[in-house]
Enzyme design. Sequence first.
Site, PDB file in Angstrom:
ATOM      1  N   GLU A   1      17.753  42.162  33.098  1.00  0.00           N
ATOM      2  CA  GLU A   1      17.931  43.509  32.545  1.00  0.00           C
ATOM      3  C   GLU A   1      17.811  43.501  31.026  1.00  0.00           C
ATOM      4  O   GLU A   1      17.263  44.432  30.430  1.00  0.00           O
ATOM      5  CB  GLU A   1      19.299  44.049  32.957  1.00  0.00           C
TER       6      GLU A   1
ATOM      7  N   GLU B   1      26.244  49.506  41.505  1.00  0.00           N
ATOM      8  CA  GLU B   1      25.282  50.514  41.072  1.00  0.00           C
ATOM      9  C   GLU B   1      24.199  50.633  42.143  1.00  0.00           C
ATOM     10  O   GLU B   1      24.286  51.492  42.997  1.00  0.00           O
ATOM     11  CB  GLU B   1      24.699  50.139  39.705  1.00  0.00           C
TER      12      GLU B   1
END
Length: 977
Positions: free
Chosen positions: A745, A473
């Site tokens: 996260e 990502e």
Amino acid sequence: MDVLKVCDTKCEYKTNPLGIDVLRPRLSWVIESDQRGTVQQAYQIQVWTEERGEKMMVWDPGRVESDQSIHIEYAGPRLRSRTRYFYRVKVWDNFGRESDWSDTAWWETALLESAEWKARWITPDPNEIDPLAEPAFLLRKPFEVNKPIAAARVYATGVGLYELYLNGQRVGEDVLTPGWTSYHKRLQYQTYDVTSQLCEGINAIGVMLADGWYKGTLGWEGKRHIYGDRRAALVQLHVCYEDGTEKIIVTDSTWKAATGPILYSEIYHGEVYDARLEQPGWCEGKFDDSDWKPTVVLTDMPLNHLIAQENWPTRITETIRPIASFVTPAGEAVLDMGQNMVGRIRMTVSAPPGTTITLQHAEVLDKEGNFYTGNLRRAKQTVTYIAKGEGTETYAPHFTFQGFRYVKVEGYPGQEKGLPLDCFVGEVIHSDMEPTGHFECSHPLVNQLQQNIRWGQRGNFVDVPTDCPQRDERLGWTGDAQVFIRTALFNYQGAPFFTKWLRDLKADQFPDGGVPFVIPNILGAEGASSSAAWGDAAVICPWTVYLVYGDKRLLAEQYDSMKAWVEYIRRQGENEHLWNTGFHFGDWLALDAKENSYVGATPTDLIATAFYAYSTRLVRDAAVVLNKAEDVRTYTELLNRIKAAFQQEFITPSGRLASPTQTAHVLALMFDLVEGEAKKRIARELNEMVIENDYHLTTGFVGTPYLCFVLSENGYHDTAVRLLLQDTYPSWLYSVKKGATTIWEHWDSIKPDGSFWSDDMNSFNHYAYGAIGDWLYRVVAGLDLDESVPAYQRIRIHPRWSGLDLTYAKATYKSMYGWIESSWVLQENDIRIRIRIPANATARLILPEASAGEVREKGRTLDKTNGIQSVAETEYGVELVVGSGEYDFVYPNKRGFVLTFSEHTRFIDLLSHEETVNVLKQYAPEVLGLSMFGHLKMLTLRQIANVVSLPSHRLNMVIEQLNQLHLQQPSKIESSR
């Protein structure tokens, strides 16, 4: 000693910038003074050039009456390309003093017109070398220097990533050049001073070229060639001779090409390097390139979108050694770097030819202690080195970076006897921003949290603000950037970083004003849907840069983009004052989400409308700054209508918020969408939600950054502090206690039982929840700015403490005006507050719980303290307006005790026992008289004692009696200290 000095001169935020293309560069400086209350009254700037040792004055406006010491725009004749401009500054102050001239500083222009590019884009002849081949290309050009050299500059860039070499040496320290921009619209080039690397006779320049972000794999779907399918280089070398003549070497079809030892290099996947294929001397003048292949000029590649380097360069900023090596239960040899870092491993080895050594990178170990790569998804993060077998060899990958703490090593000679730690070093890579902020306090876990926030920023500020640095990502998510930007700009000097990224945002903004999810936008149509709180980065980020640095130029530059975003929202749906249509990420990863959903329980239309109001407010505020009177009226009226629509849609007539989530309450308060009794009720209910959830949060990306702010600002600071100090899941300190060295996260990226949240989306270096750092700086330490006078020229200092655990906090920040400090210490008898205010700035200081007659500054009463401009008693304490200087205030600590978090938890536990009532009857009957006694668990012990004016010695008696009643309990509350 009488000191008035100009120092730390900057041009466009940088010290002596080499190769800029700003036509009207801005100059800034810091003033040092030994006098409190120093204010600049006037300044003088001189700018000149030098030709053959002769000084030629370019601009000297003389003495200018002004207190402005930042962003002074050059107003002399039009700048020339490829010219070094020297400058110096002197100032006069309010004490009638005149400083000496500052040390001479400079800036150097690059190529100010695209027509000045004589070089052409080149690539290997596709008939000789496959353009889609994986190996990195080598390009070279020999040339002759036949006269003494005065100076030499290279202007270079590439599509793909490049490294530049000259006469066998690497040029510059930058890595991952030319960086990542919206390549089709904006492509950076770099300027290098190579004077010392040239010699008379035959020289050679070389370029190493790989795929990088331009044509390599990007995104979780494995897309390639997003910007183009050919690597190419553009290089222009100017050699200026002492006799005034010049020689220019450019990329053209006379260059030659080959492939070399880099067989494969990808951002996500790593690098394969075969040292046996090295071509020693390939970038030296006498190298035999007769078997190299020709190059071709790419005529369809433009030059008019080239821009000089804007961002801080990406560099190796630190090296760290592994702290241990071990063998996992699965038999894997692993290095532990001791820190989740971003960068690469440099390895030293002596091995037979053909020995293959593989380094695989991971962030964590699994619950059994084995090497874990599940969360990397498709990203391989693997580096392979094949030794050439000629003595000691040293290698680090060139065109890739990894996010990791652990490195699995395979094939290293003798590793069965243990890995030699001194043969491996971690090279930390990120945009080379200047550190500017520091926070510390009396709680070691909070200090570790602060370090985790900083490391998370370093790992994710690799030319763009990425979401994560390890999996497939690593994209510039707008939502992550906007929630974290204020914290980011405390930690590091981020103006050039965000200036470059915001220009890419503006370039990639859709024609209808919508903003892609990621910048640069590589999602294409998938990113064409614009989400609330993500697209709002178009407004929040330029406004924040303006507040922190006073950058009115960037604000003006981005203003149309800001307006376009608000007008985009306005056109959505049937009601122009509510945003209740389209896709939204909502309160991303909130804990109140439905099963198997990433979107929290807060209605997305409530979030969208709240951010609509917020962005409208900021556009209005920007219009005020930019003197756009018509827009001020337009957006003030629009804001009022949005607030009214929000209240009608989401607030009941009795003042209750329709959505019973923490985030809904946070946004309504943070964005000033409610007032009066409704505001009080919503704040009270938010506080109760947190308490009833045993002081745990349920917020996601949208609500978390503001949660502690609204609690503190609405009278519930103790609750905010207890949230901070909570160390069980979910909390900030939960991950710290789990050994995290960066921000996760998910609140439970590693679950209490050691298992993982998920392989699908579980980064252990994801800075969004690190936005709590903003509250630590601005509220706990109390170091803030007055938004009406940006860049900390007018400072607000209001430290706030609680009865829980924190007895000390300190924040320092290097502003455009110089260093600011706010620190406080709670001692048994005294409260001490130290502050530092830079010259040419003032501060409004709140001394909490103080009375003016009791405060002493270095032994002096306030009325006899130099530098204090005014004194007032307020509901918060004593309010002072002070000029520049260092101050040390001391006044009585009326509370008489400080309670740690664990002690308070113990007290609350004791309140559940029946015997407690009898103790309180005997030693503290005032408490029993409280109508709120049944809700004592919602109060901190300090609140209880303050409400009933319970003296510290009586409080100690209560604590002692309670402990005696419950000696069987392993923990005891300590008496006051």
